[in-house]
Design a protein around this motif. Sequence first.
Motif: not given
Length: 327
Positions: A15-28
């Motif tokens: 769940s945490v790593f999924t949230a990090l992926v979503l945040i990474g997409v926004v930042l990218a």
Amino acid sequence: MTWLTWRQFRLSALSVFTALVLIGVVLAITGPDLVGRTDFSDQDVLFGGTILVLYLLPAAIGVFWGVPMITRELESGTHSLVWNQTVTRKRWLTTKLGVGLLAAMVAAGLLGWAVSWWASPIDALAAQQTDRGMLSRIMPVVFGARGIVPIGYAAFALALGVAVGMLLKRTVAAMAVTLVALAAVLLVVPNFVRPYLIPPAQMTVPIVSKDITNITGDDTHGILEIGVRNPAGAWVLANETIDPAGNIAEPLPDFIQTCAPRPGQGPPERGTMEACMAQLGRHGYQQRLTYQPGSRFWALQWLELALYLAMTALLTWFCFRRVRHLS
């Protein structure tokens, strides 16, 4: 034992790593648009949001990873079943801490790197300005959301959650204590430890009207404090007026009070203010700045990371001492 630990841990970790992926997409998506800009006012929400997320991550790791990792088994009694098999207490704890610490440090490291990359144009501009009100990356609120220190925060939070869980043996109580203790440490270190990891620099400058950024006072006591322009990109710990002997001028001399606002009157005219500031200079008064230069950012990052890893090691040692006394 590793497989069992992963099965118990995987849902919260995923769940945490999924949230990090979503945040990474926004930042990218948004990051490339920041390159070359000189105005980031429209990015205030996202800028503040990235800082908030990096402070919430260690809290989530300590409360939702560290605490249940141990207390869940202690409350259900399944730890006794494991210990009665071929798994020793030391191996049981080593596996849990090993998997948890590795996942926590990887998660924080990835998020810290992504946010540091995204915010690099903003940080570069903040390092060059002194009067726009931008926060440089060495300032306390931003420092913890940049570079490598989030790795230390995450490792410490997980070890803290495990240690408190082993001590209290109650999940809800351990979660509350972990959150309070972590918040206390994250407040104490920036205010009372970090400023002195490296002895702060000092600079004495003349009091010049054009460099004054703030004057505080009231109708009763007159002018109480003067502040001058900060060095670009620095974290200023003190901005003090000193007398000719080098002592802090508290209160300011009587003659400067002619510049103070009077009841029923507006602020002094510019010419009057400049004359008062010039009087301070003629009487030997200067402004002393105590600060950490922006160039010390990485040195402070490494020192604080080492500090948190040392505290993590101490908590880990406590956990191994404690596990020998668990029934």
